[in-house]
Design a protein around this motif. Structure first.
Motif, mmCIF file in Angstrom:
data_model
loop_
_atom_site.group_PDB
_atom_site.id
_atom_site.type_symbol
_atom_site.label_atom_id
_atom_site.label_comp_id
_atom_site.label_asym_id
_atom_site.label_seq_id
_atom_site.Cartn_x
_atom_site.Cartn_y
_atom_site.Cartn_z
ATOM 1 N N LEU A 110 0.852 -1.180 0.000
ATOM 2 C CA LEU A 110 0.000 0.000 0.000
ATOM 3 C C LEU A 110 0.889 1.230 0.000
ATOM 4 O O LEU A 110 1.765 1.384 0.865
ATOM 5 C CB LEU A 110 -0.921 0.020 1.220
ATOM 6 N N ILE A 111 0.668 2.111 -0.981
ATOM 7 C CA ILE A 111 1.466 3.329 -1.114
ATOM 8 C C ILE A 111 0.520 4.517 -1.020
ATOM 9 O O ILE A 111 -0.515 4.567 -1.702
ATOM 10 C CB ILE A 111 2.214 3.350 -2.458
ATOM 11 N N GLY A 112 0.849 5.489 -0.161
ATOM 12 C CA GLY A 112 0.006 6.657 0.003
ATOM 13 C C GLY A 112 -0.061 7.481 -1.260
ATOM 14 O O GLY A 112 0.951 7.733 -1.920
ATOM 15 N N VAL A 154 4.566 7.454 -0.242
ATOM 16 C CA VAL A 154 5.380 6.739 0.743
ATOM 17 C C VAL A 154 4.774 5.356 0.985
ATOM 18 O O VAL A 154 3.552 5.202 1.087
ATOM 19 C CB VAL A 154 5.462 7.527 2.076
ATOM 20 N N LEU A 155 5.651 4.326 1.053
ATOM 21 C CA LEU A 155 5.187 2.977 1.352
ATOM 22 C C LEU A 155 4.561 2.956 2.738
ATOM 23 O O LEU A 155 5.199 3.314 3.733
ATOM 24 C CB LEU A 155 6.357 1.986 1.278
ATOM 25 N N ILE A 159 -2.482 3.564 -3.303
ATOM 26 C CA ILE A 159 -2.208 2.792 -4.510
ATOM 27 C C ILE A 159 -1.864 1.370 -4.061
ATOM 28 O O ILE A 159 -0.909 1.177 -3.295
ATOM 29 C CB ILE A 159 -1.030 3.380 -5.314
ATOM 30 N N LEU A 160 -2.659 0.383 -4.505
ATOM 31 C CA LEU A 160 -2.370 -1.021 -4.217
ATOM 32 C C LEU A 160 -1.483 -1.560 -5.335
ATOM 33 O O LEU A 160 -1.846 -1.503 -6.501
ATOM 34 C CB LEU A 160 -3.665 -1.828 -4.143
ATOM 35 N N GLN A 161 -0.314 -2.077 -4.953
ATOM 36 C CA GLN A 161 0.623 -2.594 -5.953
ATOM 37 C C GLN A 161 0.978 -4.031 -5.621
ATOM 38 O O GLN A 161 1.359 -4.347 -4.491
ATOM 39 C CB GLN A 161 1.889 -1.737 -5.994
ATOM 40 N N ASP A 174 3.601 -6.003 -12.879
ATOM 41 C CA ASP A 174 3.032 -5.323 -11.713
ATOM 42 C C ASP A 174 1.555 -5.033 -11.939
ATOM 43 O O ASP A 174 1.121 -4.669 -13.040
ATOM 44 C CB ASP A 174 3.767 -4.008 -11.448
ATOM 45 N N TYR A 175 0.795 -5.206 -10.869
ATOM 46 C CA TYR A 175 -0.640 -4.877 -10.892
ATOM 47 C C TYR A 175 -0.830 -3.647 -10.014
ATOM 48 O O TYR A 175 -0.343 -3.583 -8.879
ATOM 49 C CB TYR A 175 -1.463 -6.043 -10.363
ATOM 50 N N VAL A 176 -1.537 -2.633 -10.527
ATOM 51 C CA VAL A 176 -1.728 -1.381 -9.804
ATOM 52 C C VAL A 176 -3.209 -1.038 -9.794
ATOM 53 O O VAL A 176 -3.887 -1.133 -10.820
ATOM 54 C CB VAL A 176 -0.927 -0.230 -10.453
ATOM 55 N N GLU A 177 -3.697 -0.623 -8.620
ATOM 56 C CA GLU A 177 -5.104 -0.219 -8.519
ATOM 57 C C GLU A 177 -5.233 0.853 -7.451
ATOM 58 O O GLU A 177 -4.592 0.791 -6.399
ATOM 59 C CB GLU A 177 -5.985 -1.413 -8.169
ATOM 60 N N TYR A 178 -6.064 1.845 -7.751
ATOM 61 C CA TYR A 178 -6.349 2.888 -6.775
ATOM 62 C C TYR A 178 -7.529 2.459 -5.916
ATOM 63 O O TYR A 178 -8.521 1.922 -6.426
ATOM 64 C CB TYR A 178 -6.681 4.209 -7.479
#
Length: 926
Positions: free
Chosen positions: A45-47, A52-53, A76-78, A86-90
């Protein structure tokens, strides 16, 4: 000291508040290619604000992950893994609310060059075989329906009737949050849910329940759309009311209410119409269908058919208005579904009431081809039919634990139908001289009750891929029918009557059928890529038939029992069937081969219980399938199914039926079973960004020992029919479709070609007749939609039809054209006008010299009212040219016929539609 205590209390209060406001984030990772669980992937989880992680965790052996104590914020879910892209989702977490993402499909790096993943605005995302559209990224009018939303998605089209095509294939099911929303009929759902209630729309090819459970792919696919509701729309009420009346005493009224409360859904609806509307959606399907129950239906040859869309006896197809006659219908129903025990259990119940009446009249002219000549049959009739019916069904799914489940089901249908048909027929020879005439009246009244109960147990074992499923069902069908038959036949020679036969009878028929069926399936993994499936089925069916016929005594009483037409007998059917199938799956390739073998026994007994007929058949059901997936949306497949079809008991030893005294059927106890080979190859290729679609298939179906009719016509015009075995029957069908989207304009263009040929064999007066019928065609399609501007949908098909017989030289070759054009123009956001033309143009031939063409032109205009434009005033005129008429033509091995019938003509209808939504988070529509 006091300051320290205050600071301590404040710190504790803040800590407790933070603890209670945090939530848990969970989900599962799946390899989009192999469908296996993905372990040891890093989920972070990234803000969004500071990049920031914030937290991270690794997925476990089952692909599951869980992040605890997550603060309410935007992240941001990575998902990262060395072998996967890589899979990325807000996403956004809420205070005190746990968030379950569900399954996340991650694509191997080896496939990244073969698939397109759109991430810029997350409007479209491909997850393995699933295409996901973010609804809020596609703007719609306020108050728009899901139907309007779907028209904006690339790769999805919706025609005038609500029929949906996704990635070049017809959509069979529309689900809401993965579950049936009171009906799986696509048009019903998309026309009665609002676009602003939808978060995401997913399209995918759904496998059968058994394939999803066992992992053994049976080749069954159903193109499915899943509508994911927004969280704040899962409470409240969605409704639609339509009130309409018009000229020619036409009316059409509908109402539907859908209540949501979390996972609980309640729906009620009602219809009153005499315009042919007896359902709420596309093709008038039964709106409260029975759902996926994995029904078992024994096939006549001893096989078993697993039907995932409800039992035929409980469906509504038999009552659909087919255009003949003037219909009146009342229909109402209710639905309830809920998830219980933390979603481990599901309950679903439906009730439907219907009352239908149709007044029909028509006429037909048929030409029967004899070896050296022909004869004709003229017929005209009028009928009044009605039906009242109650249908109730329920289903309960229970998860025993993570490895086992139970499903209980009940269906019941209780109804009464009645009909009164009067007909006049004439038989003429090749010179059009009268051979006989028949004035007939048939009155029937039938009570029919059907009940079905079933249970299904599924069990996964410790070894991955090892499963057991067992199902058992019991069904009882009872029918009581009584009625009158009156028939007067006059026989002619030289234009004069030389003999007359009269029938005046009362008939009392009773039939009861009880079916007990059970099936067991066991799957065992073989190596890393193979699976064996073993199955066994047992079916027992007992039928009791008691038919009594009484002759009139001339004083209006029916007291004399006609022994030749009265019979009481029993029929028992036993089937034992076992099979094995092997499936191999590796990366892009899936292949399977197997066969079932079974023994079927038929026993017929007389009224004393003594056996009079005993038949036994041994059957094989071979299957083979291979599928290769070049990419997520590009596949080629080959299927083969071999299926025997034994003769029915009525073909072997029919019960005498004199409903039509001029047509008698005899039994043939020497009949052999037929066997059909079904070869099918298909290819589909779809590109989501360009909207280019290719879809094609080719099938070949030859028959061995085909069961065909042998008819003998005597000089009085009486036909005697018996079934025999023959060679030579086959059919070939093929179709190719290509479509693409014009850039910027949003217009979709396409073209399709199709062809078919079939040969049917029959015997007429001892001479074998082989008739080959063929058709080839091509046609363009255009469709497009621009918000607040226009909507267009049009298709044209040009066909050439030809028929050839070895015994007759027939001019049965002709061109035909079907044009279906629809256009709507939006003068403003509120005012719209539309028109449609449905034309059928047929070439005149020696056989059909009359008016062969029909053009049906409809037009309408509508105006949206209320602040949110959720009220619609509409004026529609049907059949402006007054050219609609019932016309049907048929070709068979030894017959050509044309049928005309009455149907709905020109009328105007003024209607008002109100769509409304009420939920705690949105104001009610005004």
């Amino acid at each position: 000291m006091l300051k320290f205590i205050c600071l301590l209390v404040a710190f504790c209060s803040f800590s407790l508040t933070s603890a209670f406001s945090q939530s848990t984030l969970s989900g599962s990772l799946i390899d989009s290619t192999s469908q296996k669980k993905l372990s040891n992937a890093v989920v972070a989880l990234i803000g969004v604000k500071d990049s920031v992680l914030y937290r991270f965790v690794r997925s476990d052996n089952e692909g599951r992950f869980r992040l605890k104590d997550v603060r309410p914020d935007s992240f941001i879910l990575q998902v990262s893994h060395p072998d996967f892209g890589d899979y990325v989702e807000y996403l956004r977490t809420s205070a005190g609310k746990d968030l379950s993402i569900g399954n996340i499909f991650v694509t191997p790096k080896s496939k990244l060059l073969e698939e397109v993943i759109v991430r810029q605005n997350m409007a479209i995302r491909i997850k393995g075989d699933t295409i996901e559209y973010k609804a809020d990224s596609f703007k719609t009018q306020e108050g728009a329906s899901v139907k309007d939303l779907l028209k904006k998605f690339p790769g999805i089209t919706v025609d005038k009737n609500g029929k949906i095509t996704a990635q070049g294939q017809d959509v069979n099911k529309v689900l809401v949050d993965g579950e049936e929303f009171f009906s799986d009929d696509p048009a019903v759902v998309i026309e009665n849910l609002r676009a602003d209630a939808i978060d995401k729309v997913q399209t995918y090819d759904k496998k059968s329940d058994q394939a999803e459970f066992s992992g053994v792919d049976d080749g069954t696919r159903s193109k499915t759309i899943n509508l994911v509701l927004k969280e704040d729309k899962k409470k409240g009420l969605i409704g639609k009311v339509v009130i309409g009346g018009g000229t020619e005493e036409r009316y059409s009224n509908q109402a539907m209410l859908n209540f949501f409360k979390g996972k609980q859904k309640i729906a009620v609806y009602g219809i009153m119409s005499n315009t042919g509307v007896n359902g709420l959606g596309w093709e008038d399907r039964d709106q409260f269908s029975q759902g996926s129950f994995d029904d078992m239906e024994p096939m006549p040859g001893g096989g078993i058919s697993i039907n995932s869309d409800g039992d035929y006896d409980f469906s509504d197809w038999g009552s659909q208005y087919n255009g003949e006659g003037i219909p009146e219908s009342i229909k109402a129903g209710a639905h309830y579904s809920n998830k219980l025990n933390q979603d481990r259990d599901k309950v679903n119940g439906n009730y439907t009431y219907k009352n239908e009446k149709v007044n029909a009249e028509g006429n037909s002219l048929s030409k029967y081809i004899l070896p050296e000549s022909a004869y004709y049959n003229r017929e005209k009739h009028n009928s009044i039919t009605g039906r009242t019916e109650h249908n109730v069904n329920g289903q309960y799914d229970m998860m025993i634990d993570s490895m086992a489940s139970l499903r209980f089901r009940f269906n019941g249908k209780f109804g009464n139908s009645n009909s009164d048909t009067r007909s006049e027929t004439e038989t003429l020879d090749n010179d059009m001289a009268l051979i006989n005439s028949n004035n007939r009246r048939v009155v029937t009244n039938t009570d029919n009750d059907i009940m079905l109960g079933s249970v299904l147990w599924k069990q996964r074992l410790k070894k991955k891929g090892r499963t057991i499923s067992v199902t058992a069902s019991y069904k009882e069908n009872k029918s009581n029918q009584d009625g009158l038959l009156f028939s007067r036949i006059d026989y002619y020679t030289g234009g004069l009557i030389y003999r007359s036969d009269t029938l005046d009878q009362l008939r009392d028929y009773f039939t009861r059928t009880r079916t007990l069926a059970s099936r067991a399936v066991y799957t065992e993994p073989i190596g890393k890529r193979g699976t064996l499936e073993f199955n066994y089925t047992f079916t027992r069916t007992n039928t009791l038939t008691d038919r009594k016929t009484f002759d009139a005594d001339g004083n209006g009483k029916y007291l004399s029992l006609n022994d030749s037409l009265s019979i009481r007998y029993g029929l028992e059917y036993l089937n034992n069937n076992a099979g094995i199938k092997y499936q191999y799956a590796y990366k892009k390739l899936t292949a399977s081969i197997g066969s079932n073998a079974g023994v079927s026994n038929y026993y017929q007994s007389d009224s004393a219980g003594a056996r009079v007929i005993d038949f036994r058949y041994f059957n094989l059901f071979p299957t083979a399938r291979i599928s290769y997936k070049f990419a997520a949306q590009r596949t080629i497949s080959f299927n083969y199914i071999g299926s025997p079809r034994p003769p029915s008991i009525n073909q072997l030893a029919p019960v005498t039926d004199n409903t039509d005294p001029l047509f008698i059927t005899l039994g043939n106890p020497d009949l052999k079973q037929s066997f059909t080979h079904n070869f099918n190859v298909g290819y589909n290729d779809y590109k989501i960004l360009s909207g280019r679609s290719i879809w094609s298939y080719l099938s070949y179906r030859p028959q061995q020992n085909a069961i065909v009719s042998s008819r003998t016509l005597d000089n009085t015009g009486k036909t005697t029919q018996q079934y025999i075995n023959s060679r030579g029957n086959f059919s070939i069908n093929g179709r190719f479709e290509y479509s693409f989207k014009l850039k910027k304009s949003g217009i979709n263009l396409g073209v399709s070609t199709q062809g078919n040929t079939s040969r049917y064999v029959s015997m007429v007066n001892g001479v074998m007749n082989r008739t080959t019928q063929s058709s080839v065609g091509i046609g363009p399609t255009i469709s497009g939609y621009k918000e607040d501007k226009y909507e267009i949908w049009s298709t044209a098909t040009y066909n050439y039809n030809f028929s050839k017989s070895n015994t007759q030289s027939l001019d049965a070759n002709f061109w035909s054209q079907n044009i279906d054009a629809n256009f709507s123009y939006f003068f403003s956001k509120r005012f719209q006008m539309g028109t449609s033309v449905d034309a059928i143009i047929r070439q005149k031939t020696d056989l059909y010299q009359g008016n062969n063409s029909v053009t049906i032109w409809n037009a309408d205009m509508s105006y949206k009212v209320f602040k949110k434009r959720n009220g619609i005033l509409k004026l529609a005129v049907n059949d402006l040219l007054k050219d609609r008429r019932g016309l049907e033509r048929n070709f068979s091995a030894a017959m050509i016929s044309e049928r005309n019938y009455n149907t709905l003509g020109r009328y105007a209808l003024l209607s008002f539609t109100w769509n409304f939504v009420k939920n705690p988070n949105a104001p009610a529509a005004k």
